[in-house]
Design a protein around this motif. Structure first.
Motif, PDB file in Angstrom:
ATOM      1  N   UNK A 123      16.528  20.912 -47.016  1.00 14.68           N
ATOM      2  CA  UNK A 123      16.216  20.530 -48.277  1.00 14.68           C
ATOM      3  C   UNK A 123      15.886  21.727 -49.305  1.00 14.68           C
ATOM      4  N   UNK A 124      16.646  22.550 -49.677  1.00 11.32           N
ATOM      5  CA  UNK A 124      16.394  23.810 -50.282  1.00 11.32           C
ATOM      6  C   UNK A 124      17.086  24.013 -51.656  1.00 11.32           C
ATOM      7  N   UNK A 125      16.411  24.529 -52.651  1.00 15.11           N
ATOM      8  CA  UNK A 125      17.094  24.917 -53.878  1.00 15.11           C
ATOM      9  C   UNK A 125      17.040  26.282 -53.879  1.00 15.11           C
ATOM     10  N   UNK A 126      18.071  27.041 -54.330  1.00 13.58           N
ATOM     11  CA  UNK A 126      18.337  28.461 -54.348  1.00 13.58           C
ATOM     12  C   UNK A 126      18.691  28.733 -55.802  1.00 13.58           C
ATOM     13  N   UNK A 127      17.928  29.364 -56.610  1.00  6.31           N
ATOM     14  CA  UNK A 127      18.373  29.980 -57.878  1.00  6.31           C
ATOM     15  C   UNK A 127      19.416  31.260 -57.760  1.00  6.31           C
ATOM     16  N   UNK A 128      20.009  31.460 -58.906  1.00  2.70           N
ATOM     17  CA  UNK A 128      20.906  32.294 -59.011  1.00  2.70           C
ATOM     18  C   UNK A 128      22.212  32.698 -58.421  1.00  2.70           C
ATOM     19  N   UNK A 129      22.636  31.248 -58.078  1.00  2.00           N
ATOM     20  CA  UNK A 129      23.952  31.232 -57.322  1.00  2.00           C
ATOM     21  C   UNK A 129      24.575  29.944 -58.068  1.00  2.00           C
ATOM     22  N   UNK A 130      25.873  29.699 -58.049  1.00  3.21           N
ATOM     23  CA  UNK A 130      26.637  28.656 -58.504  1.00  3.21           C
ATOM     24  C   UNK A 130      27.670  28.429 -57.329  1.00  3.21           C
ATOM     25  N   UNK A 131      28.347  27.267 -57.701  1.00  4.21           N
ATOM     26  CA  UNK A 131      29.634  27.003 -56.830  1.00  4.21           C
ATOM     27  C   UNK A 131      30.555  27.921 -56.914  1.00  4.21           C
ATOM     28  N   UNK A 132      30.929  28.212 -58.344  1.00  3.03           N
ATOM     29  CA  UNK A 132      32.152  28.876 -58.829  1.00  3.03           C
ATOM     30  C   UNK A 132      31.964  29.800 -60.100  1.00  3.03           C
ATOM     31  N   UNK A 133      30.987  30.072 -60.384  1.00  3.28           N
ATOM     32  CA  UNK A 133      30.745  30.857 -61.566  1.00  3.28           C
ATOM     33  C   UNK A 133      29.927  32.188 -61.378  1.00  3.28           C
ATOM     34  N   UNK A 134      28.702  32.266 -61.535  1.00  2.00           N
ATOM     35  CA  UNK A 134      27.655  33.405 -61.394  1.00  2.00           C
ATOM     36  C   UNK A 134      27.269  33.527 -59.896  1.00  2.00           C
ATOM     37  N   UNK A 135      27.687  34.608 -59.229  1.00  8.15           N
ATOM     38  CA  UNK A 135      27.416  34.593 -57.816  1.00  8.15           C
ATOM     39  C   UNK A 135      27.826  33.548 -56.907  1.00  8.15           C
ATOM     40  N   UNK A 136      29.255  32.981 -57.010  1.00  6.63           N
ATOM     41  CA  UNK A 136      29.880  32.055 -56.492  1.00  6.63           C
ATOM     42  C   UNK A 136      29.720  32.043 -55.025  1.00  6.63           C
ATOM     43  N   UNK A 137      29.626  30.701 -54.333  1.00  6.04           N
ATOM     44  CA  UNK A 137      29.449  30.585 -52.932  1.00  6.04           C
ATOM     45  C   UNK A 137      30.699  29.714 -52.349  1.00  6.04           C
TER      46      UNK A 137
END
Length: 185
Positions: A123-137
């Protein structure tokens, strides 16, 4: 909008064997920005360690919320799980290292602690990433390590139109059954 429903699982429609809450993990932000699922299995090229799990990934608009459960881990250990640069779980040489894009410091200091049955909740929130925009994962590999830092499981971040529910123990339930998991509806 964060919805919550209670469901009772019945055995033979009479005997209640397990009570749990279904917490819909879809928020207003998730509806707007999207959701994905990670299904963990064997790490490529390694012996099957039996580590399995499902992790939901929700884009909150301020980062990503990873929430799920991993089983088959060593009992009572703390180890890492991370998003890697690769887009496959078929070839160990293509999984790569931690995905940090243009960030100077590795953001994946993410850890889990397993219980005495080898199950861990993530259960973790990670800032600075997105699914498909900025730094997409989206499409990238999620890797789970054991206490010796070996890679023991791999799964890809796959977008889903499904509503995702995280199953947890029903509030106030004091029995011995402990139902937990991730359900895509």
């Amino acid at each position: 909008k964060h919805a919550s429903q209670a469901r009772i699982a019945h055995m033979l429609k009479v005997l209640c064997v397990s009570c749990f809450a279904i917490i819909l993990a879809q928020s207003v932000a998730a509806e707007r920005y999207g959701s994905a699922l990670v299904t963990l299995g064997r790490y490529p090229g390694a012996a099957d360690a039996g580590v399995r799990g499902t992790i939901s990934v929700h884009d909150t608009g301020n980062g990503l919320h990873f929430h799920g459960f991993v089983s088959g881990l060593e009992d009572s250990v703390t180890a890492g799980w991370h998003v890697h640069v690769g887009f496959t779980c078929n070839s160990a040489s293509e999984v790569g290292g931690h995905y940090q894009a243009d960030l100077l410091e590795d953001p994946w200091t993410t850890m889990y602690t397993s219980n005495n049955k080898g199950v861990a909740e993530i259960d973790q929130v990670t800032e600075n990433f997105t699914l498909d925009e900025v730094r997409p994962v989206t499409g990238r590999a999620v890797i789970v390590h054991n206490a010796q830092k070996d890679r023991v499981a791999c799964g890809l971040i796959v977008p889903t139109p499904s509503e995702i529910a995280v199953l947890q123990k029903y509030p106030g339930y004091l029995g011995e059954s402990n139902v937990a998991g991730v359900l895509a509806v």
